[in-house]
Design a protein around this motif. Structure first.
Motif, PDB file in Angstrom:
ATOM      1  N   CYS A 141      -9.012   2.294  -1.397  1.00  0.00           N
ATOM      2  CA  CYS A 141      -9.406   3.024  -2.606  1.00  0.00           C
ATOM      3  C   CYS A 141     -10.923   3.140  -2.743  1.00  0.00           C
ATOM      4  O   CYS A 141     -11.452   4.232  -2.991  1.00  0.00           O
TER       5      CYS A 141
ATOM      6  N   TRP B  66      -3.147  -1.249  -8.002  1.00  0.00           N
ATOM      7  CA  TRP B  66      -3.866  -0.035  -7.601  1.00  0.00           C
ATOM      8  C   TRP B  66      -4.626   0.564  -8.776  1.00  0.00           C
ATOM      9  O   TRP B  66      -5.807   0.936  -8.640  1.00  0.00           O
TER      10      TRP B  66
ATOM     11  N   ARG C 259       0.857   2.355  -4.042  1.00  0.00           N
ATOM     12  CA  ARG C 259      -0.313   3.202  -4.209  1.00  0.00           C
ATOM     13  C   ARG C 259      -0.075   4.217  -5.319  1.00  0.00           C
ATOM     14  O   ARG C 259       0.989   4.815  -5.402  1.00  0.00           O
TER      15      ARG C 259
ATOM     16  N   LEU D 176       0.833  -1.207   0.000  1.00  0.00           N
ATOM     17  CA  LEU D 176       0.000   0.000   0.000  1.00  0.00           C
ATOM     18  C   LEU D 176       0.865   1.252   0.000  1.00  0.00           C
ATOM     19  O   LEU D 176       0.559   2.237  -0.681  1.00  0.00           O
TER      20      LEU D 176
ATOM     21  N   MET E 153      -5.625  -2.470  -0.544  1.00  0.00           N
ATOM     22  CA  MET E 153      -5.779  -1.424  -1.553  1.00  0.00           C
ATOM     23  C   MET E 153      -7.245  -1.205  -1.920  1.00  0.00           C
ATOM     24  O   MET E 153      -7.686  -0.070  -2.099  1.00  0.00           O
TER      25      MET E 153
END
Length: 351
Positions: free
Chosen positions: A116, A86, A80, A76, A112
């Motif tokens: 997200c 991602w 990211r 992450l 993730m």
């Protein structure tokens, strides 16, 4: 058209498996289109050799590929905004894709996805739901590995999520739901499971029928449409079933080739054995859905071959086609509207 984002770098084999599998999906689902993310040096050589796939896909280069042994926090932090995993998830958030499929690191994908997409209202933790072949047909089992342990409210959430998925995918108006336990009697099992059973009985939702406790052998029997448990026991059950299917397959192959009479018997009963092989093929049910997120994410087994990864992609396709997200939200709203006052107080004290 249904647009599916693909983390091409995920899994043990990467683009060499993930991309050819998409052609299998396209043949069976002509309205599917793909948004592919991965490193250009790995994806381009494979994609250029698949002109039919190239015509129905978009490709975006990503600098980073999340490794299978990366810790979720590490993935992450480092992946990211720039990793293929991602970007594939983010495409769902931005509306550029309807579902995301990855065979990558499960912990990283969950971390993730939750960061997200965020979870749906009133859902504390997502669950991984698997489609399970049974004597009666198919059932849904969750959680099969997203988190370890679960309190009563989380088990209730999983029940609602699983019932909505069964309603959408299997077209069952009021799916039956059972809580996995060490016995069917109400006095047995952990306190969290008994409390979840009480909460489900009191809620009396029209969108599901809570049948009570079920045991391990009820999963294969198809006693209920949805089996609910926490991630530790669910993952063990899933891996045990997959291993048993392979074990029986090996036993059959060995037995059928041992003697001349056995080989002749196999030839005479070949059709029956082919149907059995089809039923026991774990690739056909590959794919775990992350339920409870504000978007559809499907995790494929890391070691899946082309047919296995294609099954995961088609599961994501069916989740979109059936409108499972809207049905889940409707069921959650109904549950919280009907929640008894005592249950609300219990939830507050748990929090």
């Amino acid at each position: 058209m249904i647009r599916i984002s693909i983390d091409a770098m995920g899994g043990d084999h990467g683009p060499e498996v993930t991309l050819p599998s998409l052609l299998r999906v396209a043949e069976r689902r002509p309205d599917a289109r793909f948004v592919i993310f991965g490193r250009e040096d790995a994806v381009r050589p494979v994609l250029d050799g698949l002109p039919r796939l190239k015509d129905i896909s978009e490709f975006t280069h990503c600098d980073v590929a999340v490794r299978m042994d990366d810790k979720p926090s590490q993935a992450l932090r480092q992946g990211r905004w720039k990793s293929s995993m991602w970007k594939a998830i983010e495409a769902v958030k931005t509306g550029d894709a309807d579902a995301c499929i990855s065979a990558g690191n499960t912990g990283a994908l969950m971390a993730m996805s939750k960061f997200c997409l965020r979870t749906m209202a009133d859902i504390e933790r997502p669950a991984i739901a698997a489609i399970w072949p049974t004597i009666r047909g198919e059932s849904i089992v969750l959680d099969v590995g997203a988190t370890i342990g679960a309190d009563a409210q989380q088990l209730v959430d999983f029940s609602i999520l699983g019932a909505a998925m069964a309603n959408a995918l299997f077209d069952i108006e009021r799916p039956t739901v059972g809580l996995l336990n060490v016995g069917v009697e109400e006095i047995k099992g952990q306190e969290e499971v008994r409390e979840a059973g009480r909460m489900l009985r009191e809620a009396a939702l029209d969108t599901m029928h809570y049948q009570g406790f079920v045991e391990g052998d009820d999963i294969g029997k198809g006693t209920v449409d949805v089996v609910v448990t926490e991630g530790f026991s669910g993952n063990i059950a899933l891996k045990s079933a997959e291993g048993t299917a392979r074990q029986i397959g090996e036993y059959l192959r060995e037995a059928m080739s041992r003697t001349l009479m056995a080989r002749m018997g196999y030839i005479l009963a070949r059709g029956a054995f082919e149907r059995l092989r089809e039923k026991m093929d774990v690739r056909k049910t590959n794919g775990g859905v992350f339920l409870g997120l504000k978007g559809i994410v499907v995790k494929s087994h890391g070691g899946a071959d082309e047919e296995g990864f294609a099954a995961a992609v088609e599961l994501g396709y069916e989740m979109v086609k059936s409108g499972v997200f809207d049905k889940t939200r409707t069921t959650l709203d109904l549950f919280h509207a009907r929640k008894p006052a005592g249950m609300a107080g219990q939830m507050a004290s748990n929090a």
